[in-house]
Scaffold this motif. Structure first.
Motif, PDB file in Angstrom:
ATOM      1  N   ASN A 124     -12.338  38.611  26.392  1.00  0.00           N
ATOM      2  CA  ASN A 124     -13.696  38.799  25.855  1.00  0.00           C
ATOM      3  C   ASN A 124     -13.787  40.035  24.964  1.00  0.00           C
ATOM      4  OD1 ASN A 124     -14.756  36.513  27.017  1.00  0.00           O
ATOM      5  ND2 ASN A 124     -15.406  37.575  28.877  1.00  0.00           N
ATOM      6  N   GLU A 125     -13.153  41.123  25.396  1.00  0.00           N
ATOM      7  CA  GLU A 125     -13.196  42.365  24.617  1.00  0.00           C
ATOM      8  C   GLU A 125     -12.480  42.188  23.282  1.00  0.00           C
ATOM      9  OE1 GLU A 125     -13.851  46.175  23.291  1.00  0.00           O
ATOM     10  OE2 GLU A 125     -14.836  45.055  24.886  1.00  0.00           O
ATOM     11  N   LEU A 126     -11.340  41.518  23.243  1.00  0.00           N
ATOM     12  CA  LEU A 126     -10.608  41.305  21.990  1.00  0.00           C
ATOM     13  C   LEU A 126     -11.413  40.423  21.019  1.00  0.00           C
ATOM     14  CD1 LEU A 126      -6.983  40.827  23.358  1.00  0.00           C
ATOM     15  CD2 LEU A 126      -7.849  42.747  22.010  1.00  0.00           C
ATOM     16  N   ARG A 127     -12.024  39.371  21.517  1.00  0.00           N
ATOM     17  CA  ARG A 127     -12.836  38.500  20.639  1.00  0.00           C
ATOM     18  C   ARG A 127     -14.073  39.230  20.123  1.00  0.00           C
ATOM     19  NH1 ARG A 127     -10.718  34.779  24.236  1.00  0.00           N
ATOM     20  NH2 ARG A 127     -12.393  35.040  25.750  1.00  0.00           N
ATOM     21  N   ARG A 128     -14.694  40.072  20.954  1.00  0.00           N
ATOM     22  CA  ARG A 128     -15.850  40.850  20.513  1.00  0.00           C
ATOM     23  C   ARG A 128     -15.464  41.813  19.398  1.00  0.00           C
ATOM     24  NH1 ARG A 128     -17.623  45.529  20.571  1.00  0.00           N
ATOM     25  NH2 ARG A 128     -16.017  46.374  21.924  1.00  0.00           N
ATOM     26  N   ARG A 129     -14.320  42.508  19.563  1.00  0.00           N
ATOM     27  CA  ARG A 129     -13.854  43.434  18.530  1.00  0.00           C
ATOM     28  C   ARG A 129     -13.503  42.694  17.248  1.00  0.00           C
ATOM     29  NH1 ARG A 129      -9.403  46.824  21.475  1.00  0.00           N
ATOM     30  NH2 ARG A 129      -8.766  47.154  19.332  1.00  0.00           N
TER      31      ARG A 129
END
Length: 142
Positions: A124-129
Protein backbone atom coordinates in the motif's frame (compact mmCIF):
# COMPACT_ATOMS: atom_id res chain seq x y z
CA UNK A 1 -52.76 90.72 -10.60
CA UNK A 2 -50.83 93.02 -12.85
CA UNK A 3 -50.92 92.99 -16.63
CA UNK A 4 -47.30 91.72 -16.72
CA UNK A 5 -48.08 88.64 -14.60
CA UNK A 6 -51.19 87.86 -16.66
CA UNK A 7 -49.15 88.16 -19.85
CA UNK A 8 -46.44 85.95 -18.35
CA UNK A 9 -48.92 83.18 -17.43
CA UNK A 10 -50.54 83.48 -20.86
CA UNK A 11 -47.19 82.97 -22.64
CA UNK A 12 -46.20 80.09 -20.32
CA UNK A 13 -49.45 78.28 -21.02
CA UNK A 14 -48.62 78.03 -24.73
CA UNK A 15 -45.08 76.70 -24.27
CA UNK A 16 -44.70 72.96 -24.71
CA UNK A 17 -44.24 71.03 -21.52
CA UNK A 18 -41.12 68.84 -21.58
CA UNK A 19 -42.66 66.05 -19.51
CA UNK A 20 -45.24 65.20 -22.15
CA UNK A 21 -45.24 61.69 -23.51
CA UNK A 22 -43.47 61.24 -26.83
CA UNK A 23 -45.64 60.24 -29.76
CA UNK A 24 -44.43 57.40 -31.93
CA UNK A 25 -46.28 55.78 -34.79
CA UNK A 26 -45.79 52.14 -35.76
CA UNK A 27 -46.21 51.95 -39.52
CA UNK A 28 -46.60 48.76 -41.56
CA UNK A 29 -45.64 49.04 -45.25
CA UNK A 30 -47.33 47.12 -48.06
CA UNK A 31 -44.46 44.61 -48.15
CA UNK A 32 -44.96 43.87 -44.44
CA UNK A 33 -41.94 45.76 -43.10
CA UNK A 34 -42.43 47.71 -39.88
CA UNK A 35 -41.02 51.16 -39.16
CA UNK A 36 -41.35 53.59 -36.27
CA UNK A 37 -41.62 57.33 -36.88
CA UNK A 38 -42.75 60.57 -35.26
CA UNK A 39 -45.22 61.56 -37.99
CA UNK A 40 -48.52 59.82 -38.62
CA UNK A 41 -48.44 56.96 -41.11
CA UNK A 42 -49.86 57.40 -44.63
CA UNK A 43 -51.32 53.93 -44.79
CA UNK A 44 -51.91 51.48 -42.01
CA UNK A 45 -50.40 52.36 -38.64
CA UNK A 46 -51.05 52.76 -34.95
CA UNK A 47 -50.11 55.49 -32.49
CA UNK A 48 -48.06 54.39 -29.48
CA UNK A 49 -47.46 56.16 -26.18
CA UNK A 50 -43.89 55.81 -24.98
CA UNK A 51 -44.27 57.40 -21.56
CA UNK A 52 -42.21 60.31 -20.32
CA UNK A 53 -39.95 61.98 -22.84
CA UNK A 54 -36.29 61.61 -21.97
CA UNK A 55 -34.49 64.77 -20.92
CA UNK A 56 -31.38 65.87 -22.75
CA UNK A 57 -28.10 64.88 -21.06
CA UNK A 58 -27.19 67.37 -18.39
CA UNK A 59 -23.66 67.61 -17.09
CA UNK A 60 -23.00 66.64 -13.51
CA UNK A 61 -22.28 69.11 -10.75
CA UNK A 62 -18.73 69.21 -9.40
CA UNK A 63 -19.49 67.11 -6.30
CA UNK A 64 -21.43 64.59 -8.37
CA UNK A 65 -18.64 64.46 -10.96
CA UNK A 66 -16.00 63.66 -8.34
CA UNK A 67 -18.23 60.97 -6.82
CA UNK A 68 -18.87 59.54 -10.29
CA UNK A 69 -15.09 59.51 -10.96
CA UNK A 70 -14.50 57.69 -7.65
CA UNK A 71 -17.04 55.04 -8.57
CA UNK A 72 -15.51 54.60 -12.03
CA UNK A 73 -12.01 54.28 -10.52
CA UNK A 74 -13.26 51.75 -7.96
CA UNK A 75 -14.92 49.72 -10.73
CA UNK A 76 -11.74 49.83 -12.87
CA UNK A 77 -9.66 48.69 -9.88
CA UNK A 78 -12.05 45.82 -9.16
CA UNK A 79 -11.94 44.71 -12.79
CA UNK A 80 -8.15 44.93 -12.78
CA UNK A 81 -7.97 42.76 -9.63
CA UNK A 82 -10.35 40.19 -11.14
CA UNK A 83 -8.24 40.01 -14.30
CA UNK A 84 -5.05 39.66 -12.25
CA UNK A 85 -6.58 36.79 -10.24
CA UNK A 86 -7.74 35.12 -13.45
CA UNK A 87 -4.25 35.47 -14.98
CA UNK A 88 -2.64 33.98 -11.86
CA UNK A 89 -4.97 31.00 -12.05
CA UNK A 90 -4.16 30.43 -15.70
CA UNK A 91 -0.40 30.55 -15.25
CA UNK A 92 1.00 27.09 -15.71
CA UNK A 93 2.59 25.96 -12.50
CA UNK A 94 5.93 24.39 -13.29
CA UNK A 95 8.74 23.07 -11.19
CA UNK A 96 12.40 23.48 -12.04
CA UNK A 97 14.15 20.82 -14.09
CA UNK A 98 16.16 19.44 -11.16
CA UNK A 99 13.03 18.82 -9.06
CA UNK A 100 11.27 17.11 -11.97
CA UNK A 101 14.32 14.95 -12.63
CA UNK A 102 14.45 13.95 -8.94
CA UNK A 103 10.72 13.06 -8.88
CA UNK A 104 11.15 10.95 -12.03
CA UNK A 105 14.04 9.10 -10.39
CA UNK A 106 11.96 8.46 -7.27
CA UNK A 107 9.06 7.24 -9.40
CA UNK A 108 11.34 4.88 -11.31
CA UNK A 109 12.78 3.56 -8.04
CA UNK A 110 9.31 2.87 -6.59
CA UNK A 111 8.09 1.30 -9.86
CA UNK A 112 11.16 -0.97 -9.97
CA UNK A 113 10.56 -2.01 -6.40
CA UNK A 114 6.91 -2.83 -7.26
CA UNK A 115 8.07 -4.94 -10.23
CA UNK A 116 10.81 -6.71 -8.27
CA UNK A 117 8.62 -7.71 -5.42
CA UNK A 118 7.87 -6.46 -1.95
CA UNK A 119 6.46 -7.57 1.36
CA UNK A 120 2.67 -7.52 1.74
CA UNK A 121 2.88 -4.81 4.39
CA UNK A 122 4.81 -2.50 2.00
CA UNK A 123 2.42 -2.76 -0.99
CA UNK A 124 0.00 0.00 0.00
CA UNK A 125 2.80 2.43 0.88
CA UNK A 126 4.66 1.80 -2.42
CA UNK A 127 1.50 2.31 -4.52
CA UNK A 128 0.63 5.50 -2.60
CA UNK A 129 4.13 6.91 -3.22
CA UNK A 130 3.97 5.91 -6.91
CA UNK A 131 0.60 7.67 -7.32
CA UNK A 132 1.88 10.73 -5.48
CA UNK A 133 4.96 11.02 -7.75
CA UNK A 134 2.84 10.55 -10.88
CA UNK A 135 0.40 13.25 -9.75
CA UNK A 136 3.26 15.64 -9.03
CA UNK A 137 4.86 15.05 -12.44
CA UNK A 138 1.53 15.44 -14.23
CA UNK A 139 0.79 18.71 -12.43
CA UNK A 140 4.16 20.48 -12.32
CA UNK A 141 6.49 18.97 -14.91
CA UNK A 142 6.16 19.28 -18.69
Amino acid sequence: MSKASICFFFIISFLPISSQAAQVYRCVATDGSVSFQQQACEGEGTRMETGEAQAVWASLRSGEQSLYDQYRKRDRDRLKRKRQIARNRQKPRTADDRTCWKKREQLESVSARLRRGYKASQGNELRRRRDSYEDYLRTFCP
